[in-house]
Enzyme design. Structure first.
Site, short mmCIF file in Angstrom:
data_model
loop_
_atom_site.label_atom_id
_atom_site.label_comp_id
_atom_site.label_asym_id
_atom_site.label_seq_id
_atom_site.Cartn_x
_atom_site.Cartn_y
_atom_site.Cartn_z
N ASP A 18 2.76 12.05 -15.92
CA ASP A 18 2.48 11.74 -14.53
C ASP A 18 2.44 13.07 -13.77
O ASP A 18 3.47 13.64 -13.42
CB ASP A 18 3.55 10.81 -13.95
CG ASP A 18 3.25 10.43 -12.51
OD1 ASP A 18 2.31 11.02 -11.92
OD2 ASP A 18 3.94 9.55 -11.96
N TYR B 277 9.70 9.25 -10.38
CA TYR B 277 9.00 8.27 -9.56
C TYR B 277 7.55 8.18 -10.03
O TYR B 277 6.90 9.21 -10.23
CB TYR B 277 9.04 8.69 -8.09
CG TYR B 277 8.34 7.73 -7.15
CD1 TYR B 277 8.82 6.44 -6.95
CD2 TYR B 277 7.19 8.11 -6.47
CE1 TYR B 277 8.17 5.56 -6.09
CE2 TYR B 277 6.54 7.25 -5.59
CZ TYR B 277 7.04 5.96 -5.41
OH TYR B 277 6.40 5.10 -4.55
N LYS C 19 -2.34 12.90 -4.95
CA LYS C 19 -2.02 14.02 -4.06
C LYS C 19 -3.12 15.10 -4.04
O LYS C 19 -4.15 14.86 -3.45
CB LYS C 19 -0.63 14.56 -4.40
CG LYS C 19 0.41 13.41 -4.26
CD LYS C 19 1.85 13.80 -4.17
CE LYS C 19 2.69 12.61 -3.75
NZ LYS C 19 3.46 11.94 -4.78
C1 LIG Z 1 3.63 10.42 -5.13
C2 LIG Z 1 3.78 10.07 -6.57
C3 LIG Z 1 3.27 8.87 -7.12
C4 LIG Z 1 2.69 7.80 -6.25
O1 LIG Z 1 1.52 8.21 -5.62
P1 LIG Z 1 1.05 7.39 -4.30
O2 LIG Z 1 -0.26 8.05 -3.97
O3 LIG Z 1 2.11 7.59 -3.28
O4 LIG Z 1 0.90 5.98 -4.71
C5 LIG Z 1 3.35 8.70 -8.48
N1 LIG Z 1 3.91 9.62 -9.28
C6 LIG Z 1 4.42 10.77 -8.79
C7 LIG Z 1 4.99 11.76 -9.74
C8 LIG Z 1 4.40 11.02 -7.42
O5 LIG Z 1 4.96 12.13 -6.95
#
Ligand SMILES: *Cc1c(COP(=O)(O)O)cnc(C)c1O
Length: 423
Positions: free
Chosen positions: A238, A143, A266
């Site tokens: 990511d 994601y 995060k």
């Molecule tokens: C949570 C998440 C996102 C998206 O971040 P948001 O602050 O919710 O937009 C992107 N990449 C990874 C790996 C994530 O866990």
């Protein structure tokens, strides 16, 4: 039971789509209603009905120091007293950039944004801008936030063809998104053979934490690094979840990989809305206004958010990550043993302060395996744990999170609750 939560949810459903501001919170996957939280301190949540929970979600990752950490809260309070947004540079932006760059060897420059979604969206634009190529390869089950190009679903034919993953995403936007199974280096090689010269980037969660918890197999990340280098594509890690969690220096420090660009979210915001993308100077200098690739944000570098991030990273730099990893692993192994004795199929991968109960006979190495788990067993487990005050992520596709303030007592209470679960 849950009277006030239930009433609030009913009202919210009239006012907010599905009653929530982010879908998984609705608890649809586990056939439950969401709890409305009144307050949170340390690793304990209190809902609006006065019930207390031990929190293994941690706001999906950010609260690695626990909720309402003394230093973070003090920093945010102090910052609020100086005004909440200037739309002009502030000193903490420079300090946070310096702290992030110091923590990750691959980073030479960084740009602050407001969410992980903005970070990955911007990193992809930058990769496309600097390479002059359009295609991006991502992995099924990883994601990267909710920007259009990442909301692609697998069409027929592995690694070659994708379709919109949701209504509202034009086919044309995902036509350049290629998909491969996680941990499948052969599929990636095949993809590079066909499309290598058109690939702007490969984006990957170096530890996949949005389909449960899938660890990269030996050679997978190394293979991505060498293929991208060979074909002149950028490797984007990511690290929105893994940054400052897989290790202080992220998964890249843990696995010794040097990506071109990295995205954060995060933890970097200490519980306030922050994201960031950064990487090699030669690429980052192409971001506006230094370079031509446009990216902007009214609230980017917000003083409250910077203060929270700075206080969090400052404190994390002095924490013992390996001790937390040991505590997490012994908890997860004890949990696995308890479930195993109950005769259900169980896998319990862990990494750093993450753990994931998969109700599966075999190890999970990609999204198909995660889908193949027994989600009815997970739902039953989730409900019985929640009824006993243990708050787990409401989906079998999420990883469990542990903070630096989970105590032995918190772990034993969670294990006692697990003992009482019946299937
Ligand atoms: C949570 C998440 C996102 C998206 O971040 P948001 O602050 O919710 O937009 C992107 N990449 C990874 C790996 C994530 O866990």
């Amino acid at each position: 039971m849950d009277d006030t939560s239930r009433q609030l949810f009913e009202k919210a459903c009239q006012l907010i789509p599905g009653g929530v501001n982010s879908p998984v919170r609705a608890c649809h996957n586990v056939d439950s209603l969401p709890l409305f939280i009144a307050e949170a301190h340390g690793c304990h949540l209190k809902d609006v009905d006065g019930r207390e929970y031990i929190d293994f979600v941690l706001s999906w990752g950010p609260m690695i120091l626990g909720h309402d950490d003394t230093d973070v809260t003090a920093a945010v309070r102090a910052a609020a007293g100086r005004g909440t947004s200037y739309g002009a540079p502030c000193p903490d932006e420079v300090a946070l950039a310096e702290a992030v760059i110091a923590a990750l060897p691959s980073l030479e420059m960084v740009r602050m944004v407001n969410s992980g979604t903005e970070a990955t969206m911007s990193a992809l634009r930058l990769a496309r801008g600097v390479t002059g190529r359009n295609k991006v390869l991502k992995f099924v089950g990883c994601y990267h936030g909710h920007a259009d190009p990442f909301l692609a679903a697998a069409g027929s034919g592995v690694a070659t063809f994708s379709i919109p993953g949701t209504p509202g995403v034009p086919e044309a936007v995902v036509a350049d998104t290629l998909l491969a199974p996680y941990n499948d280096l052969e599929a990636v090689q095949e993809c590079f053979k066909r499309h290598g010269e058109e690939l702007a980037a490969v984006i990957v969660e170096p530890v996949a934490a949005n389909m449960g918890l899938v660890l990269p197999e030996a050679g997978f990340l190394e293979g991505l690094r060498s293929l991208t280098s060979q074909y002149g594509s950028l490797l984007i890690f990511d690290e929105v979840i893994t940054g400052f969690r897989a290790a202080f220096g992220g998964a890249q420090a843990r696995f010794g990989i040097d990506p071109d660009l990295t995205t954060f979210g995060k933890i970097i915001g200490g519980g306030l809305p922050v994201g960031a993308f950064g990487g090699k100077r030669c690429y980052m200098e192409q971001v506006a206004p230094k370079g031509a690739v446009y990216q902007a944000g009214t609230l980017s570098g917000n003083p409250l958010a910077m203060a929270a991030g700075l206080a969090t990273l400052g404190k994390l730099a002095r924490q013992d990550y390996s001790a937390l990893e040991t505590r997490t692993r012994s908890f997860a192994e004890a949990l696995r043993d308890i479930l195993q004795e109950k005769g259900v199929p169980i896998q319990m991968p862990t990494l750093a302060s993450m753990f994931c109960p998969y109700f599966s006979e075999k190890p999970v190495r990609n999204f198909d395996d995660a889908k193949g788990c027994n989600h009815a067993l997970f739902t039953s487990f989730y409900k019985q744990m929640r009824a006993q005050g243990i708050y787990l992520a409401p989906s079998g596709y999420e990883t469990g999170m542990v903070s630096f303030v989970h105590s032995e007592e918190d772990f034993s209470r969670a294990l006692e609750a697990a003992h009482k679960v019946s299937f």
